[in-house]
Design a protein around this motif. Structure first.
Motif, mmCIF file in Angstrom:
data_model
loop_
_atom_site.group_PDB
_atom_site.id
_atom_site.type_symbol
_atom_site.label_atom_id
_atom_site.label_comp_id
_atom_site.label_asym_id
_atom_site.label_seq_id
_atom_site.Cartn_x
_atom_site.Cartn_y
_atom_site.Cartn_z
ATOM 1 N N TYR A 147 0.814 -1.216 0.000
ATOM 2 C CA TYR A 147 0.000 0.000 0.000
ATOM 3 C C TYR A 147 0.851 1.272 0.000
ATOM 4 C CZ TYR A 147 -4.208 -2.789 0.813
ATOM 5 O OH TYR A 147 -5.247 -3.688 0.684
ATOM 6 N N ALA A 151 0.282 4.151 -2.703
ATOM 7 C CA ALA A 151 0.071 5.555 -2.325
ATOM 8 C C ALA A 151 1.071 6.465 -3.036
ATOM 9 C CB ALA A 151 0.183 5.713 -0.814
ATOM 10 N N GLN A 155 0.288 9.678 -5.381
ATOM 11 C CA GLN A 155 0.853 10.981 -5.028
ATOM 12 C C GLN A 155 1.594 11.596 -6.213
ATOM 13 O OE1 GLN A 155 2.814 11.821 -1.110
ATOM 14 N NE2 GLN A 155 4.662 11.970 -2.376
ATOM 15 N N VAL A 171 -0.071 11.641 -0.310
ATOM 16 C CA VAL A 171 -0.963 10.483 -0.201
ATOM 17 C C VAL A 171 -0.261 9.468 0.688
ATOM 18 C CG1 VAL A 171 -2.230 8.683 -1.404
ATOM 19 C CG2 VAL A 171 -1.871 10.904 -2.507
ATOM 20 N N THR A 172 -0.898 9.065 1.764
ATOM 21 C CA THR A 172 -0.305 8.104 2.689
ATOM 22 C C THR A 172 -1.283 6.970 2.970
ATOM 23 O OG1 THR A 172 -1.089 9.375 4.606
ATOM 24 C CG2 THR A 172 1.152 9.829 3.808
ATOM 25 N N ALA A 173 -0.744 5.807 3.264
ATOM 26 C CA ALA A 173 -1.548 4.642 3.631
ATOM 27 C C ALA A 173 -1.479 4.441 5.135
ATOM 28 C CB ALA A 173 -1.031 3.395 2.917
ATOM 29 N N PHE A 183 -6.503 5.307 2.848
ATOM 30 C CA PHE A 183 -5.562 6.292 2.336
ATOM 31 C C PHE A 183 -5.985 7.685 2.788
ATOM 32 C CE2 PHE A 183 -4.086 3.810 -1.707
ATOM 33 C CZ PHE A 183 -3.421 2.917 -0.886
#
Length: 294
Positions: A147, A151, A155, A171-173, A183
């Motif tokens: 993930y 992400a 991003q 964008v982070t998981a 996300f």
């Protein structure tokens, strides 16, 4: 004399008074007035709390606080003081106050499996960042493994727009692997006007639509607007509103020791004076003590 005409289809007005009694079962609920809320500018170990309803958390043990906040800082000291008292309240609330402009962001629903993403070589979705819409296209996940990698691909594609909040969006998981992963898509801007909308299908039919439940589940995601804090009084108001969102209510405010002997302390006291049935509390030598307000 003309004979009267009888019309059987004409209705005569009739008034009838019928008393109706409506009964409904009543449930009496109790409200806990004893839970203190520790207000701090510190962030948990996994990053700042959400600026919305999630900015306050509730704990019934010191272990829970340590898991989220660690053993360094004023939160741990206050929680230790609370846990060591006998008798003590059943729970302790900890809320984050913000002192700098915050980003708007979208928290997606639970995303699809990593395996489902890795099959996609040309994904797309549409999003508004800071009120400006763009199609995000050409998403290729075929070389990714988890993930965090997925992400990063998203991003890069968002930043490729190159303007406004897109240029430095993140964008982070919530986790690299596992289940129930979400996300967070954050605008690159901060303050009032910073925002990320829910996702939708790209306006031009491009590849695989990633916006829905099988992938990003951004159609029903939660958007939180960015904002610029305007002082501790407004932060305390937002904290009490956040507590009511969870069906709980804050009646006792405990200030982080770093706010002692500052303008914030005076402003907080003035705020408390204007509250109905509120108690303003301060931290002194790591012991929770209270001064009565109204």
């Amino acid at each position: 004399m003309t004979n009267p005409i009888q019309n059987p289809n004409v209705a005569l007005p009739i008034e009838i008074d019928i008393p109706i009694n409506v009964t409904k079962a009543q449930v009496v609920t109790t409200v806990d007035l004893s839970t203190p809320c520790f207000v701090t500018p510190e962030s948990p170990l996994d990053g700042p709390l959400p600026t919305g309803a999630g900015r306050i958390r509730y704990y019934d043990s010191l272990n829970g606080v340590v898991t989220d906040w660690g053993t360094e800082g004023e939160v741990y000291k206050a929680a230790t003081a609370w846990a060591s008292q006998s008798p003590r309240t059943e729970s302790l609330a900890i809320a984050q106050m913000f002192t700098t402009p915050q980003k708007g962001y979208l928290m997606t629903g639970v995303v699809g499996t990593a395996a489902s993403f890795i099959l996609i070589s040309n994904g797309s979705f549409r999003v508004y960042i800071d009120g400006v819409a763009n199609n995000i296209t050409g998403l290729d996940f075929t070389d990714e493994t988890d993930y965090d990698d997925i992400a990063a691909v998203i991003q890069t594609a968002i930043r490729a727009v190159g303007t406004g909040g897109y240029s430095s969006a993140t964008v982070t998981a919530s986790a690299a692997t596992g289940t129930n992963v979400q996300f967070t898509i954050s605008s690159g801007s901060t303050g009032n006007g910073s925002s990320v909308s829910q996702l939708s299908t790209a306006t031009a039919s491009v590849g695989t639509d990633m916006s829905g439940a099988l992938y990003l589940d951004g159609v029903t995601g939660t958007s939180v607007l960015g904002y610029t804090p305007t002082g501790i009084a407004n932060e305390l108001t937002l904290i009490t509103e956040a507590s009511s969102c969870s069906g709980k209510f804050v009646y006792g405010i405990v200030l982080d020791a770093t706010l002692r002997d500052t303008e914030d302390q005076l402003d907080a006291a003035q705020w408390a004076e204007g509250q109905m049935f509120n108690v303003l509390s301060v931290v002194t030598d790591n012991v929770l003590t209270t001064d009565s307000g109204n």
